[in-house]
Design a protein around this motif. Sequence first.
Motif, PDB file in Angstrom:
ATOM      1  N   ASP A  88       0.891  -0.960  -0.072  1.00  0.00           N
ATOM      2  CA  ASP A  88      -0.092  -0.133   0.091  1.00  0.00           C
ATOM      3  C   ASP A  88       0.973   1.271  -0.087  1.00  0.00           C
ATOM      4  O   ASP A  88       0.563   2.286  -0.668  1.00  0.00           O
ATOM      5  CB  ASP A  88      -1.034  -0.083   1.140  1.00  0.00           C
ATOM      6  CG  ASP A  88      -2.090  -0.898   1.224  1.00  0.00           C
ATOM      7  OD1 ASP A  88      -2.341  -1.310   0.000  1.00  0.00           O
ATOM      8  OD2 ASP A  88      -2.799  -1.256   2.146  1.00  0.00           O
ATOM      9  N   ARG A  89       2.044   1.282   0.771  1.00  0.00           N
ATOM     10  CA  ARG A  89       2.916   2.353   0.799  1.00  0.00           C
ATOM     11  C   ARG A  89       3.389   2.688  -0.550  1.00  0.00           C
ATOM     12  O   ARG A  89       3.581   3.784  -1.065  1.00  0.00           O
ATOM     13  CB  ARG A  89       3.927   2.254   1.891  1.00  0.00           C
ATOM     14  CG  ARG A  89       3.456   2.507   3.396  1.00  0.00           C
ATOM     15  CD  ARG A  89       4.543   2.645   4.292  1.00  0.00           C
ATOM     16  NE  ARG A  89       5.541   1.569   4.278  1.00  0.00           N
ATOM     17  CZ  ARG A  89       5.660   0.287   4.707  1.00  0.00           C
ATOM     18  NH1 ARG A  89       4.595   0.011   5.457  1.00  0.00           N
ATOM     19  NH2 ARG A  89       6.776  -0.404   4.848  1.00  0.00           N
ATOM     20  N   ALA A  90       3.934   1.580  -1.223  1.00  0.00           N
ATOM     21  CA  ALA A  90       4.429   1.433  -2.513  1.00  0.00           C
ATOM     22  C   ALA A  90       3.650   2.000  -3.579  1.00  0.00           C
ATOM     23  O   ALA A  90       3.643   2.945  -4.372  1.00  0.00           O
ATOM     24  CB  ALA A  90       5.153   0.156  -2.743  1.00  0.00           C
ATOM     25  N   ASP A  91       2.293   1.646  -3.444  1.00  0.00           N
ATOM     26  CA  ASP A  91       1.261   2.145  -4.352  1.00  0.00           C
ATOM     27  C   ASP A  91       0.858   3.419  -4.276  1.00  0.00           C
ATOM     28  O   ASP A  91       0.781   4.105  -5.131  1.00  0.00           O
ATOM     29  CB  ASP A  91      -0.041   1.344  -4.191  1.00  0.00           C
ATOM     30  CG  ASP A  91      -0.878   1.523  -5.247  1.00  0.00           C
ATOM     31  OD1 ASP A  91      -0.627   1.405  -6.393  1.00  0.00           O
ATOM     32  OD2 ASP A  91      -2.070   1.816  -5.040  1.00  0.00           O
ATOM     33  N   LYS A  92       0.857   3.978  -3.058  1.00  0.00           N
ATOM     34  CA  LYS A  92       0.521   5.442  -2.702  1.00  0.00           C
ATOM     35  C   LYS A  92       1.794   6.414  -3.295  1.00  0.00           C
ATOM     36  O   LYS A  92       1.413   7.233  -3.990  1.00  0.00           O
ATOM     37  CB  LYS A  92       0.541   5.716  -1.270  1.00  0.00           C
ATOM     38  CG  LYS A  92       0.094   7.030  -0.910  1.00  0.00           C
ATOM     39  CD  LYS A  92      -0.062   7.220   0.597  1.00  0.00           C
ATOM     40  CE  LYS A  92      -0.367   8.685   1.165  1.00  0.00           C
ATOM     41  NZ  LYS A  92      -0.550   8.808   2.427  1.00  0.00           N
ATOM     42  N   ALA A  93       3.028   5.998  -3.137  1.00  0.00           N
ATOM     43  CA  ALA A  93       4.040   6.543  -3.381  1.00  0.00           C
ATOM     44  C   ALA A  93       4.238   6.467  -4.999  1.00  0.00           C
ATOM     45  O   ALA A  93       4.639   7.643  -5.479  1.00  0.00           O
ATOM     46  CB  ALA A  93       5.290   5.976  -2.744  1.00  0.00           C
ATOM     47  N   LEU A 105      10.410   2.130  -2.349  1.00  0.00           N
ATOM     48  CA  LEU A 105       9.127   1.504  -1.648  1.00  0.00           C
ATOM     49  C   LEU A 105       8.707   0.393  -2.433  1.00  0.00           C
ATOM     50  O   LEU A 105       8.176  -0.627  -1.988  1.00  0.00           O
ATOM     51  CB  LEU A 105       8.151   2.720  -1.264  1.00  0.00           C
ATOM     52  CG  LEU A 105       8.363   3.658  -0.165  1.00  0.00           C
ATOM     53  CD1 LEU A 105       7.338   4.585  -0.295  1.00  0.00           C
ATOM     54  CD2 LEU A 105       8.220   2.763   1.166  1.00  0.00           C
ATOM     55  N   CYS A 106       8.728   0.635  -3.739  1.00  0.00           N
ATOM     56  CA  CYS A 106       8.459  -0.487  -4.739  1.00  0.00           C
ATOM     57  C   CYS A 106       9.312  -1.495  -4.565  1.00  0.00           C
ATOM     58  O   CYS A 106       8.753  -2.809  -4.516  1.00  0.00           O
ATOM     59  CB  CYS A 106       8.243   0.259  -6.189  1.00  0.00           C
ATOM     60  SG  CYS A 106       6.854   0.999  -6.430  1.00  0.00           S
ATOM     61  N   LEU A 107      10.627  -1.400  -4.570  1.00  0.00           N
ATOM     62  CA  LEU A 107      11.304  -2.589  -4.193  1.00  0.00           C
ATOM     63  C   LEU A 107      11.275  -3.289  -3.195  1.00  0.00           C
ATOM     64  O   LEU A 107      11.295  -4.479  -2.955  1.00  0.00           O
ATOM     65  CB  LEU A 107      12.942  -2.096  -4.306  1.00  0.00           C
ATOM     66  CG  LEU A 107      13.487  -1.500  -5.601  1.00  0.00           C
ATOM     67  CD1 LEU A 107      14.935  -0.961  -5.466  1.00  0.00           C
ATOM     68  CD2 LEU A 107      13.634  -2.700  -6.588  1.00  0.00           C
ATOM     69  N   THR A 108      10.931  -2.624  -1.907  1.00  0.00           N
ATOM     70  CA  THR A 108      10.754  -3.147  -0.639  1.00  0.00           C
ATOM     71  C   THR A 108       9.394  -4.089  -0.727  1.00  0.00           C
ATOM     72  O   THR A 108       9.350  -5.047  -0.166  1.00  0.00           O
ATOM     73  CB  THR A 108      10.276  -2.169   0.434  1.00  0.00           C
ATOM     74  OG1 THR A 108      11.588  -1.286   0.747  1.00  0.00           O
ATOM     75  CG2 THR A 108       9.948  -2.489   1.925  1.00  0.00           C
TER      76      THR A 108
END
Length: 173
Positions: A7-12, A44-47
């Motif tokens: 969700d954090r990756a998607d938001k970013a 964030l996407c990598l994480t």
Amino acid sequence: HFLSAEDRADKAARQFQKMHERAESGDLEAQEQLQELGHEAAELCLTAGETARAAEIFEKSGQVDQAINLYVNILGQPEAAAHLFAKRGDHERAAALYEAAGERERALASWIRWTSHADDPLLHLDEVDRLGDDAGQALLDTVVEERSLSRDNAELFYRVATAYEDRQRSVEA
């Protein structure tokens, strides 16, 4: 309430996309913030395990080396990295990656772009020949088409003519 890594990756990534659109429209403030936001969103996407999305964000934010690294070393997509090398004018690396990806025509085009403008384009004629029967011929043709005969390059034109002649003899033999 805590957001998952996805969700954090998607938001970013969505925030980055909005900033990218603003930057493309000429917004100078957005252009300045794009690289920083891109780096954060890509990390964030990598994480979150979204490597392809991270590579795309790195690419769009101008962090081409990071995108190339992901395309080649993680995603196994040498053709995507080759495109980025070609885009920035590094046709030698582009050619090698297109060849690794099995993209013979694109590899040949990159080799020709790189070698036809070199001081000695015939230096790599054997490497270009590896790409197929008419690949070397295409390089010779490009050199002749893109340069005008002058006192400065008379020796090069002589060598091109000799290479043409050698090829003609091998066809006739």
